[in-house]
Motif scaffolding. Structure first.
Motif, PDB file in Angstrom:
ATOM      1  N   TRP A  10       0.871  -1.170   0.000  1.00 50.92           N
ATOM      2  CA  TRP A  10       0.000   0.000   0.000  1.00 50.92           C
ATOM      3  C   TRP A  10       0.906   1.216   0.000  1.00 50.92           C
ATOM      4  CZ3 TRP A  10       0.042   3.839   3.681  1.00 50.92           C
ATOM      5  CH2 TRP A  10      -0.993   4.760   3.623  1.00 50.92           C
ATOM      6  N   CYS A  11       0.629   2.197  -0.854  1.00 51.32           N
ATOM      7  CA  CYS A  11       1.457   3.406  -0.938  1.00 51.32           C
ATOM      8  C   CYS A  11       0.590   4.654  -1.002  1.00 51.32           C
ATOM      9  CB  CYS A  11       2.335   3.386  -2.188  1.00 51.32           C
ATOM     10  SG  CYS A  11       3.546   2.095  -2.198  1.00 51.32           S
ATOM     11  N   TYR A  12       1.099   5.733  -0.431  1.00 54.11           N
ATOM     12  CA  TYR A  12       0.455   7.038  -0.525  1.00 54.11           C
ATOM     13  C   TYR A  12       1.552   8.073  -0.702  1.00 54.11           C
ATOM     14  CZ  TYR A  12      -1.869  11.347   0.809  1.00 54.11           C
ATOM     15  OH  TYR A  12      -2.342  12.627   0.826  1.00 54.11           O
ATOM     16  N   ASP A  13       1.447   8.864  -1.747  1.00 50.94           N
ATOM     17  CA  ASP A  13       2.402   9.943  -1.995  1.00 50.94           C
ATOM     18  C   ASP A  13       1.764  11.267  -1.594  1.00 50.94           C
ATOM     19  OD1 ASP A  13       4.442   8.333  -3.085  1.00 50.94           O
ATOM     20  OD2 ASP A  13       3.373   8.249  -4.988  1.00 50.94           O
ATOM     21  N   GLN A  14       2.453  12.018  -0.742  1.00 48.48           N
ATOM     22  CA  GLN A  14       1.963  13.321  -0.296  1.00 48.48           C
ATOM     23  C   GLN A  14       2.864  14.395  -0.880  1.00 48.48           C
ATOM     24  OE1 GLN A  14       2.244  14.019   3.931  1.00 48.48           O
ATOM     25  NE2 GLN A  14       0.577  15.486   3.890  1.00 48.48           N
ATOM     26  N   ARG A  15       2.275  15.252  -1.689  1.00 47.55           N
ATOM     27  CA  ARG A  15       3.020  16.331  -2.317  1.00 47.55           C
ATOM     28  C   ARG A  15       3.018  17.552  -1.394  1.00 47.55           C
ATOM     29  NH1 ARG A  15       5.119  13.213  -5.896  1.00 47.55           N
ATOM     30  NH2 ARG A  15       3.734  12.317  -7.434  1.00 47.55           N
ATOM     31  N   LEU A  16       4.192  18.039  -1.061  1.00 49.59           N
ATOM     32  CA  LEU A  16       4.338  19.204  -0.197  1.00 49.59           C
ATOM     33  C   LEU A  16       5.261  20.218  -0.853  1.00 49.59           C
ATOM     34  CD1 LEU A  16       4.996  17.302   3.147  1.00 49.59           C
ATOM     35  CD2 LEU A  16       2.859  18.364   2.463  1.00 49.59           C
ATOM     36  N   LYS A  17       5.103  21.479  -0.482  1.00 49.43           N
ATOM     37  CA  LYS A  17       6.001  22.514  -0.998  1.00 49.43           C
ATOM     38  C   LYS A  17       7.420  22.297  -0.487  1.00 49.43           C
ATOM     39  CE  LYS A  17       2.486  26.051  -1.474  1.00 49.43           C
ATOM     40  NZ  LYS A  17       1.983  27.347  -1.030  1.00 49.43           N
ATOM     41  N   SER A  18       7.538  21.775   0.739  1.00 52.20           N
ATOM     42  CA  SER A  18       8.856  21.580   1.338  1.00 52.20           C
ATOM     43  C   SER A  18       9.508  20.266   0.924  1.00 52.20           C
ATOM     44  CB  SER A  18       8.732  21.618   2.866  1.00 52.20           C
ATOM     45  OG  SER A  18       7.859  20.598   3.313  1.00 52.20           O
ATOM     46  N   GLY A  19       8.817  19.461   0.164  1.00 53.43           N
ATOM     47  CA  GLY A  19       9.359  18.171  -0.271  1.00 53.43           C
ATOM     48  C   GLY A  19       8.285  17.101  -0.189  1.00 53.43           C
ATOM     49  N   ASP A  20       8.394  16.103  -1.017  1.00 53.35           N
ATOM     50  CA  ASP A  20       7.393  15.052  -1.068  1.00 53.35           C
ATOM     51  C   ASP A  20       7.648  13.997   0.012  1.00 53.35           C
ATOM     52  OD1 ASP A  20       6.372  16.380  -3.220  1.00 53.35           O
ATOM     53  OD2 ASP A  20       7.211  15.009  -4.709  1.00 53.35           O
TER      54      ASP A  20
END
Length: 62
Positions: A10-20
């Protein structure tokens, strides 16, 4: 139970301004009495979280 090598991931990618960030875990299927017990505990925990989220003003002051 499946070993970690055989279990789906199971995977979840969280996109952030400070880095993924990437969260991942192995999925394990649990059935029978043990699965029923885990589902009841998970349902109870989710219910408590939803009740808390609906009434945050009920929390004691810090």
């Amino acid at each position: 139970m499946d070993s970690a090598d055989d279990a789906p991931t199971w995977c979840y990618d969280q996109r952030l301004k400070s880095g993924d960030r990437r969260y991942s875990a192995y999925v394990t299927t649990v059935s029978g009495i043990h699965g029923d017990r885990l589902r009841r505990r998970l349902n109870a925990a989710i219910s408590e979280l939803l009740q808390w989220a609906a009434h945050p003003e009920d929390d004691p002051p810090k």
